[in-house]
Design a protein around this motif. Sequence first.
Motif, PDB file in Angstrom:
ATOM      1  N   LYS A 139       0.628  -1.566  -0.290  1.00 15.50           N
ATOM      2  CA  LYS A 139      -0.152   0.084   0.026  1.00 15.50           C
ATOM      3  C   LYS A 139       1.368   1.330   0.268  1.00 15.50           C
ATOM      4  N   ASP A 140       1.674   1.088   0.799  1.00 13.23           N
ATOM      5  CA  ASP A 140       2.356   2.073   1.670  1.00 13.23           C
ATOM      6  C   ASP A 140       3.636   2.760  -0.461  1.00 13.23           C
ATOM      7  N   LEU A 141       3.935   1.352  -1.189  1.00 14.44           N
ATOM      8  CA  LEU A 141       4.729   2.195  -1.985  1.00 14.44           C
ATOM      9  C   LEU A 141       4.234   2.319  -2.952  1.00 14.44           C
ATOM     10  N   HIS A 142       2.794   1.482  -2.930  1.00 14.45           N
ATOM     11  CA  HIS A 142       1.579   2.748  -4.464  1.00 14.45           C
ATOM     12  C   HIS A 142       1.689   3.959  -4.562  1.00 14.45           C
ATOM     13  N   LEU A 143       1.321   4.130  -2.903  1.00 10.49           N
ATOM     14  CA  LEU A 143       1.508   5.487  -2.476  1.00 10.49           C
ATOM     15  C   LEU A 143       2.137   6.158  -2.900  1.00 10.49           C
ATOM     16  N   LEU A 144       3.705   5.884  -2.636  1.00 11.58           N
ATOM     17  CA  LEU A 144       4.571   6.328  -2.661  1.00 11.58           C
ATOM     18  C   LEU A 144       4.815   6.683  -4.715  1.00 11.58           C
ATOM     19  N   LEU A 145       5.348   6.290  -5.392  1.00 17.89           N
ATOM     20  CA  LEU A 145       5.050   5.939  -6.358  1.00 17.89           C
ATOM     21  C   LEU A 145       4.153   6.583  -7.170  1.00 17.89           C
ATOM     22  N   GLY A 146       2.919   6.978  -6.604  1.00 17.32           N
ATOM     23  CA  GLY A 146       1.296   7.646  -6.971  1.00 17.32           C
ATOM     24  C   GLY A 146       1.942   8.983  -6.825  1.00 17.32           C
ATOM     25  N   TRP A 147       2.881   9.713  -5.876  1.00 16.09           N
ATOM     26  CA  TRP A 147       3.318  10.385  -5.371  1.00 16.09           C
ATOM     27  C   TRP A 147       3.904  10.920  -6.023  1.00 16.09           C
ATOM     28  N   ALA A 148       5.438  10.532  -6.498  1.00 26.39           N
ATOM     29  CA  ALA A 148       6.519  10.752  -7.425  1.00 26.39           C
ATOM     30  C   ALA A 148       5.099  10.889  -9.153  1.00 26.39           C
ATOM     31  N   HIS A 149       4.932  10.388  -9.501  1.00 27.42           N
ATOM     32  CA  HIS A 149       4.166  10.268 -10.574  1.00 27.42           C
ATOM     33  C   HIS A 149       3.799  11.345 -10.651  1.00 27.42           C
ATOM     34  N   ASP A 150       2.862  12.013  -9.812  1.00 29.27           N
ATOM     35  CA  ASP A 150       2.010  13.082  -9.736  1.00 29.27           C
ATOM     36  C   ASP A 150       2.947  14.721  -9.873  1.00 29.27           C
ATOM     37  N   HIS A 151       3.865  14.065  -8.782  1.00 27.93           N
ATOM     38  CA  HIS A 151       5.270  15.559  -8.260  1.00 27.93           C
ATOM     39  C   HIS A 151       6.049  15.490  -9.479  1.00 27.93           C
ATOM     40  N   ALA A 152       5.908  13.998 -10.636  1.00 30.76           N
ATOM     41  CA  ALA A 152       6.833  13.894 -11.827  1.00 30.76           C
ATOM     42  C   ALA A 152       8.258  14.272 -11.004  1.00 30.76           C
ATOM     43  N   VAL A 153       8.403  13.288 -10.332  1.00 34.61           N
ATOM     44  CA  VAL A 153       9.827  13.238  -9.090  1.00 34.61           C
ATOM     45  C   VAL A 153      10.472  11.977  -9.712  1.00 34.61           C
ATOM     46  N   GLU A 154      11.718  11.660  -9.671  1.00 38.53           N
ATOM     47  CA  GLU A 154      12.787  10.613 -10.017  1.00 38.53           C
ATOM     48  C   GLU A 154      13.010  10.017  -8.390  1.00 38.53           C
ATOM     49  N   LEU A 155      11.898   9.139  -8.116  1.00 28.32           N
ATOM     50  CA  LEU A 155      13.160   8.225  -7.224  1.00 28.32           C
ATOM     51  C   LEU A 155      14.028   7.273  -7.451  1.00 28.32           C
ATOM     52  N   ARG A 156      14.844   8.414  -6.861  1.00 29.81           N
ATOM     53  CA  ARG A 156      16.268   7.296  -7.368  1.00 29.81           C
ATOM     54  C   ARG A 156      16.453   6.163  -6.053  1.00 29.81           C
ATOM     55  N   GLU A 157      17.606   4.869  -6.666  1.00 36.11           N
ATOM     56  CA  GLU A 157      18.124   4.030  -5.922  1.00 36.11           C
ATOM     57  C   GLU A 157      17.168   3.671  -5.227  1.00 36.11           C
ATOM     58  N   LEU A 158      15.724   3.436  -5.584  1.00 40.52           N
ATOM     59  CA  LEU A 158      14.223   2.841  -5.136  1.00 40.52           C
ATOM     60  C   LEU A 158      14.685   1.650  -4.854  1.00 40.52           C
ATOM     61  N   ARG A 159      14.541   0.904  -3.085  1.00 41.91           N
ATOM     62  CA  ARG A 159      14.509  -0.131  -2.446  1.00 41.91           C
ATOM     63  C   ARG A 159      13.436   0.365  -1.534  1.00 41.91           C
ATOM     64  N   ALA A 160      13.310  -1.537  -2.253  1.00 34.54           N
ATOM     65  CA  ALA A 160      11.839  -2.037  -0.853  1.00 34.54           C
ATOM     66  C   ALA A 160      11.671  -3.145  -1.291  1.00 34.54           C
ATOM     67  N   GLY A 161      11.475  -3.886   0.251  1.00 36.38           N
ATOM     68  CA  GLY A 161      11.317  -5.451   0.379  1.00 36.38           C
ATOM     69  C   GLY A 161      10.823  -5.878   1.769  1.00 36.38           C
ATOM     70  N   PRO A 162      10.273  -6.944   1.393  1.00 35.86           N
ATOM     71  CA  PRO A 162      10.020  -7.141   2.536  1.00 35.86           C
ATOM     72  C   PRO A 162      10.662  -8.060   3.840  1.00 35.86           C
ATOM     73  N   THR A 163      10.447  -7.818   4.714  1.00 38.40           N
ATOM     74  CA  THR A 163      10.916  -7.834   5.933  1.00 38.40           C
ATOM     75  C   THR A 163      12.137  -9.539   6.158  1.00 38.40           C
TER      76      THR A 163
END
Lengths: 294, 238
Positions: free
Chosen positions: A258-282
Amino acid sequence: MTTTPVIDVDRLNLTYGDFHAVRDLSFQVRKGELYALLGTNGAGKTSTLETIEGHRVAASGTVRVFGRDPRDRGAVRPRMGIMLQESGFSPDLTVRESVRLVGRLTRRTDDVARVLDVVDLTRKAGTKVAQLSGGEKRRLDFATAVYGTPELIFLDEPTTGLDIQSRDALWDTVDALREAGSTIVLTTHYLEEAQQRADRIGLMHKGAFHREGTVRELTQTLPAEIRFSLPDPAPAPPLHAVRESDGSFLVETFGLQKDLHLLLGWAHDHAVELRELRAGPTRLDDVFRSIGSD
Amino acid sequence: MLSIALGELIQIFRNRLVLVTMFVLPVASSAGYIYLHDTVPGLGLGGVAAVLLFLVVAMGLYTTTVTTLASRRQNLFLKRLRSTAASDSEILTGLLLPVTVITLVQVVAILVVLAVVAGGPTNLFLLTAAVLASVVMMLGLGLATAGLTNSPEHAQVTTMPLLIGTLAVAGWVGFSGAEDMTLLKRALPGGSASELVVNAWDGGVPFADSLPLLAPTLGWVVAAVALASRIFRWEPRR
């Protein structure tokens, strides 16, 4: 899988002089399970394991294996295979002689040639143990543990010193033994092996369980992480992103998707590049690293 | 148990150091004694037999017992054996059976040679009892000493007192008799067994007077086993 406990440990205490190595430890291992006993150095897992194997005497508490005292070797050991942490073979005996000797003493029956083939030591059958490499000695140790397909197998650091092919072969054999109904108790420093294969894990620290449960139960106690960097300038990121010392952002979350989806949506809406994006389960490593920080 | 004994026998014949300790030293020393028995004045045959017996049981059996157990413990072979269904007594019996049998064969062979060369014993039953009691005593003392021994190298130090002590006592009692300082000589390890060998070989002492000499030797067995049960370790010190 039935719920019959193969191993039943109840309020186990182990002491060495004034040192309390294990405190009030209780757990069960069910038939057919692969139970991993993990822990920090000096956590008491080897002492616990050796008590269950019948090598040590508890200061208090009870340990039952197949419903019996594990020190009753005549009754318990024919049903149990033990891979020790260190080899313990006579250097002057050959590989074949060692497997035959230990195999006979387990009072199980098997074909020595078959067992040597399983651990890929057929070519070394006539070689003295003193001339084996470290990895070959581990395979010899494994051979004596699985001789006669015991109902319960203890694997103490089974893959230490093994190359990747030997590791894969060892785990293939363990999988086959589990399909045949064997119960496995594993200790290892390779957490990914425990994460991939253990049905349940007991995570020990300072003589007691820090946590116990399935991999999922253990990992869901800690948040997953999302890391990223932002170009300069950039709007403030959403969520509770904490800025790290290197300028990157860290989001700790129990709702990764959910939060990753939210973050990617925010980046798209603000035309911001998320650099070195890493996400993974515990991962189990994260749970392990959390020991001592709780 | 027989599997362990077979494995041990294989190892004995593959280890040159053990072979020398077990075979060459006692046999060479015994051959020397037998050769010299009539060239040195005052050497009674019973005394020679007592020294020959203790040369083999002390140099061969006792030191090999201690070295074997220390070595098997150090390389975790004892722990390995204890990971099987074998009991502790089966493990110890299996480990010590080959060296014990070899020792008995050596003793018999050497004493037969002595008997052929110089004349046989008066009472074979007493001699057999003395040999068996001595073997059991040295096994017990070997077990106890192994409890104090960390490694095969350390065994060279820890076996010295009893190795030299029993040989000295065997020579002292064997060649000077037990008429003076009787209590001390009989109480020392190997003393009463040596006196028994002398009585059995040379004769002249009633059977009923000799038989009680087994008691001090068996007393050492009880003491050694009691000590071993307290201090013997199956794994190296951590």
